[in-house]
Design a protein around this motif. Sequence first.
Motif, PDB file in Angstrom:
ATOM      1  N   ASN A   1     -33.678  41.743  37.373  1.00  0.00           N
ATOM      2  CA  ASN A   1     -34.856  41.392  36.090  1.00  0.00           C
ATOM      3  C   ASN A   1     -36.306  42.441  36.090  1.00  0.00           C
ATOM      4  O   ASN A   1     -36.618  43.084  36.908  1.00  0.00           O
TER       5      ASN A   1
ATOM      6  N   HIS B   1     -40.448  28.175  41.009  1.00  0.00           N
ATOM      7  CA  HIS B   1     -39.594  29.651  40.788  1.00  0.00           C
ATOM      8  C   HIS B   1     -39.397  30.111  39.352  1.00  0.00           C
ATOM      9  O   HIS B   1     -38.993  28.690  37.882  1.00  0.00           O
TER      10      HIS B   1
ATOM     11  N   GLY C   1     -29.003  32.075  34.025  1.00  0.00           N
ATOM     12  CA  GLY C   1     -28.650  32.373  34.917  1.00  0.00           C
ATOM     13  C   GLY C   1     -27.865  30.974  35.980  1.00  0.00           C
ATOM     14  O   GLY C   1     -27.556  30.532  35.477  1.00  0.00           O
ATOM     15  N   CYS C   2     -27.635  30.819  37.174  1.00  0.00           N
ATOM     16  CA  CYS C   2     -26.436  31.128  37.634  1.00  0.00           C
ATOM     17  C   CYS C   2     -27.259  29.010  38.119  1.00  0.00           C
ATOM     18  O   CYS C   2     -27.020  27.691  38.275  1.00  0.00           O
TER      19      CYS C   2
ATOM     20  N   SER D   1     -27.445  28.446  46.794  1.00  0.00           N
ATOM     21  CA  SER D   1     -27.171  30.318  46.497  1.00  0.00           C
ATOM     22  C   SER D   1     -26.247  30.571  47.846  1.00  0.00           C
ATOM     23  O   SER D   1     -27.009  30.787  48.729  1.00  0.00           O
ATOM     24  N   GLY D   2     -25.281  31.211  47.723  1.00  0.00           N
ATOM     25  CA  GLY D   2     -23.910  32.140  47.964  1.00  0.00           C
ATOM     26  C   GLY D   2     -25.280  33.312  48.333  1.00  0.00           C
ATOM     27  O   GLY D   2     -26.231  33.324  46.989  1.00  0.00           O
TER      28      GLY D   2
ATOM     29  N   HIS E   1     -37.108  30.267  37.315  1.00  0.00           N
ATOM     30  CA  HIS E   1     -35.956  29.227  36.311  1.00  0.00           C
ATOM     31  C   HIS E   1     -36.438  27.383  36.421  1.00  0.00           C
ATOM     32  O   HIS E   1     -35.887  26.343  35.939  1.00  0.00           O
TER      33      HIS E   1
ATOM     34  N   GLY F   1     -26.039  35.909  45.041  1.00  0.00           N
ATOM     35  CA  GLY F   1     -27.220  35.575  43.853  1.00  0.00           C
ATOM     36  C   GLY F   1     -28.210  36.307  44.247  1.00  0.00           C
ATOM     37  O   GLY F   1     -29.121  36.334  43.072  1.00  0.00           O
ATOM     38  N   ALA F   2     -28.801  37.278  45.063  1.00  0.00           N
ATOM     39  CA  ALA F   2     -29.846  38.247  45.521  1.00  0.00           C
ATOM     40  C   ALA F   2     -29.371  39.764  45.021  1.00  0.00           C
ATOM     41  O   ALA F   2     -30.266  40.503  45.314  1.00  0.00           O
TER      42      ALA F   2
ATOM     43  N   TYR G   1     -36.717  29.918  49.685  1.00  0.00           N
ATOM     44  CA  TYR G   1     -37.384  30.640  49.148  1.00  0.00           C
ATOM     45  C   TYR G   1     -38.064  29.497  48.084  1.00  0.00           C
ATOM     46  O   TYR G   1     -37.918  28.856  47.303  1.00  0.00           O
TER      47      TYR G   1
ATOM     48  N   LEU H   1     -27.949  39.694  30.579  1.00  0.00           N
ATOM     49  CA  LEU H   1     -28.274  38.219  31.893  1.00  0.00           C
ATOM     50  C   LEU H   1     -29.359  38.578  32.527  1.00  0.00           C
ATOM     51  O   LEU H   1     -29.566  37.586  33.542  1.00  0.00           O
ATOM     52  N   SER H   2     -30.563  39.058  32.318  1.00  0.00           N
ATOM     53  CA  SER H   2     -31.128  38.608  33.182  1.00  0.00           C
ATOM     54  C   SER H   2     -32.831  37.850  32.996  1.00  0.00           C
ATOM     55  O   SER H   2     -32.226  36.817  31.505  1.00  0.00           O
ATOM     56  N   ALA H   3     -33.468  37.838  33.763  1.00  0.00           N
ATOM     57  CA  ALA H   3     -34.422  36.352  33.440  1.00  0.00           C
ATOM     58  C   ALA H   3     -34.831  36.756  31.342  1.00  0.00           C
ATOM     59  O   ALA H   3     -36.236  35.931  31.376  1.00  0.00           O
TER      60      ALA H   3
ATOM     61  N   ARG I   1     -35.682  35.083  28.466  1.00  0.00           N
ATOM     62  CA  ARG I   1     -34.874  33.472  28.615  1.00  0.00           C
ATOM     63  C   ARG I   1     -36.334  33.026  27.623  1.00  0.00           C
ATOM     64  O   ARG I   1     -35.612  31.565  27.321  1.00  0.00           O
TER      65      ARG I   1
ATOM     66  N   LYS J   1     -32.847  38.082  51.281  1.00  0.00           N
ATOM     67  CA  LYS J   1     -32.438  36.857  50.342  1.00  0.00           C
ATOM     68  C   LYS J   1     -30.679  37.450  50.811  1.00  0.00           C
ATOM     69  O   LYS J   1     -29.795  37.589  49.989  1.00  0.00           O
TER      70      LYS J   1
ATOM     71  N   VAL K   1     -31.299  29.862  50.350  1.00  0.00           N
ATOM     72  CA  VAL K   1     -29.603  31.182  50.069  1.00  0.00           C
ATOM     73  C   VAL K   1     -28.976  30.578  51.505  1.00  0.00           C
ATOM     74  O   VAL K   1     -29.715  29.856  52.623  1.00  0.00           O
TER      75      VAL K   1
HETATM   76  C1  LIG Z   1     -30.331  33.738  45.931  1.00  0.00           C
HETATM   77  C2  LIG Z   1     -30.861  34.936  45.376  1.00  0.00           C
HETATM   78  O1  LIG Z   1     -31.917  35.379  45.141  1.00  0.00           O
HETATM   79  N1  LIG Z   1     -30.961  34.159  43.491  1.00  0.00           N
HETATM   80  C3  LIG Z   1     -31.846  34.602  42.302  1.00  0.00           C
HETATM   81  C4  LIG Z   1     -31.244  33.985  41.193  1.00  0.00           C
HETATM   82  C5  LIG Z   1     -29.574  34.759  41.071  1.00  0.00           C
HETATM   83  C6  LIG Z   1     -29.742  34.151  38.881  1.00  0.00           C
HETATM   84  O2  LIG Z   1     -29.290  33.171  39.098  1.00  0.00           O
HETATM   85  O3  LIG Z   1     -30.093  34.937  38.742  1.00  0.00           O
HETATM   86  P1  LIG Z   1     -30.674  35.035  36.878  1.00  0.00           P
HETATM   87  O4  LIG Z   1     -32.500  35.443  37.634  1.00  0.00           O
HETATM   88  O5  LIG Z   1     -30.727  35.614  35.864  1.00  0.00           O
HETATM   89  O6  LIG Z   1     -31.026  33.770  36.925  1.00  0.00           O
HETATM   90  C7  LIG Z   1     -33.094  33.936  42.495  1.00  0.00           C
HETATM   91  O7  LIG Z   1     -33.861  33.113  43.040  1.00  0.00           O
HETATM   92  O8  LIG Z   1     -33.712  34.667  42.012  1.00  0.00           O
END
Ligand SMILES: CC(=O)N[C@@H](CCC(=O)OP(=O)(O)O)C(=O)O
Length: 317
Positions: A81, A192, A135-136, A162-163, A194, A166-167, A187, A103-105, A108, A174, A212
């Motif tokens: 990001n 957040h 993202g996920c 998340s696994g 998201h 994801g970090a 965390y 793919l990043s935030a 969005r 994480k 995580v």
């Molecule tokens: C475990 C972990 O750190 N996860 C990431 C998210 C991964 C993801 O979905 O990425 P986007 O930010 O592109 O949506 C987080 O919480 O920021």
Amino acid sequence: MSTSPFRLGIVGARGHTGQELIRLVAAHPGLELAFVSSRELDGQRVADHTDGFAGELRFESLDADAVAAKGVDAVILALPNGKAAPFVAAIDAAKPDTLIVDLSADYRFEAGWYYGLPELTRARYAGQRRISNPGCYATAMQLAIAPLAEHLAGPPQCFGVSGYSGAGTMPSDKNDTALLADNLMPYALTNHVHEREVSKQLSLPVEFMPHVAPHFRGITMTVNLWLSAPMSRDAVKALFDARYADAPLVEVIDDAPWVSHIAGRHGAQIGAFTMAPGNGRVVVVATLDNLLKGAATQAMQNLNLALGFDELTSIPH
Ligand SMILES: CC(=O)N[C@@H](CCC(=O)OP(=O)(O)O)C(=O)O
Ligand SMILES: NC(=O)C1=CN([C@@H]2O[C@H](COP(=O)(O)OP(=O)(O)OC[C@H]3O[C@@H](n4cnc5c(N)ncnc54)[C@H](OP(=O)(O)O)[C@@H]3O)[C@@H](O)[C@H]2O)C=CC1
């Protein structure tokens, strides 16, 4: 549709999502992998780092201008990001009709960018050349909430696990397997990015609590939904069945899905539909592989849509 392959580059190809993207692009009959960038792996053969990739393509260290100078048809940005802007600016200047999937935030919330969660937003695609890939966590929350969005009495509460892939690969608590052993790490428990992203996309407030866990890949999203009027379990599940009837990557099941079953698979599973006494509250569970439906597979769906291929080309399903 063009008969010669579309030429495509991946920026940030060493990373977890970049590796998955290499495999998906290499399997696509209408795409040619023109370049893959990594500073750390500059000059090294992709085949030596990416299972399932054959050929002599090598990683290159490319800054934004060097990426733009490649003049390809499509660029996927798989950067951490906050890093996409110089690449977008350089492509805007050199060849603005290049298709960019980020793919990043970073984009969005950006007007003019298509927000590509195909099962929910496909109808909004109007030929945009700039695509922001959810993202996920954001994908799992939206898939689990959208069918009930018109039936809610208040904000859904979303408990996400998340696994640690994801970090990303940049070392942090994480993705530190020693700190994660026998552990669950909460965390960013309010506000957040998201949480804001999903609230905006669904036009309703959501509450999101991420964690995580020690497994590598896959997320579980357990969502508590208060209903505006009591509904039977059958009525709730029927809304999900109807919404995803034409979505081969979204499987609606009876039981609560397990993350161990979704790791390495390209779709999402949604299930449980557990009613509280009185039928005024339901708990829905969604699982998906954060690196696939939560990232690379979704990017491939978006590329296919924008380039005129069947949306599932090169995606096993
Ligand atoms: C475990 C972990 O750190 N996860 C990431 C998210 C991964 C993801 O979905 O990425 P986007 O930010 O592109 O949506 C987080 O919480 O920021
Ligand atoms: N991991 C996941 O589950 C998900 C991730 N995402 C998003 O996808 C993006 C990529 O994530 P992920 O693959 O996990 O990340 P990684 O940390 O695994 O990989 C990041 C990639 O970017 C490169 N990179 C890092 N910093 C820079 C920089 N300053 N300039 C140029 N290249 C850089 C790295 O390679 P090198 O250092 O060799 O150049 C590496 O290839 C992120 O924005 C993330 O939020 C979205 C959904 C799920």
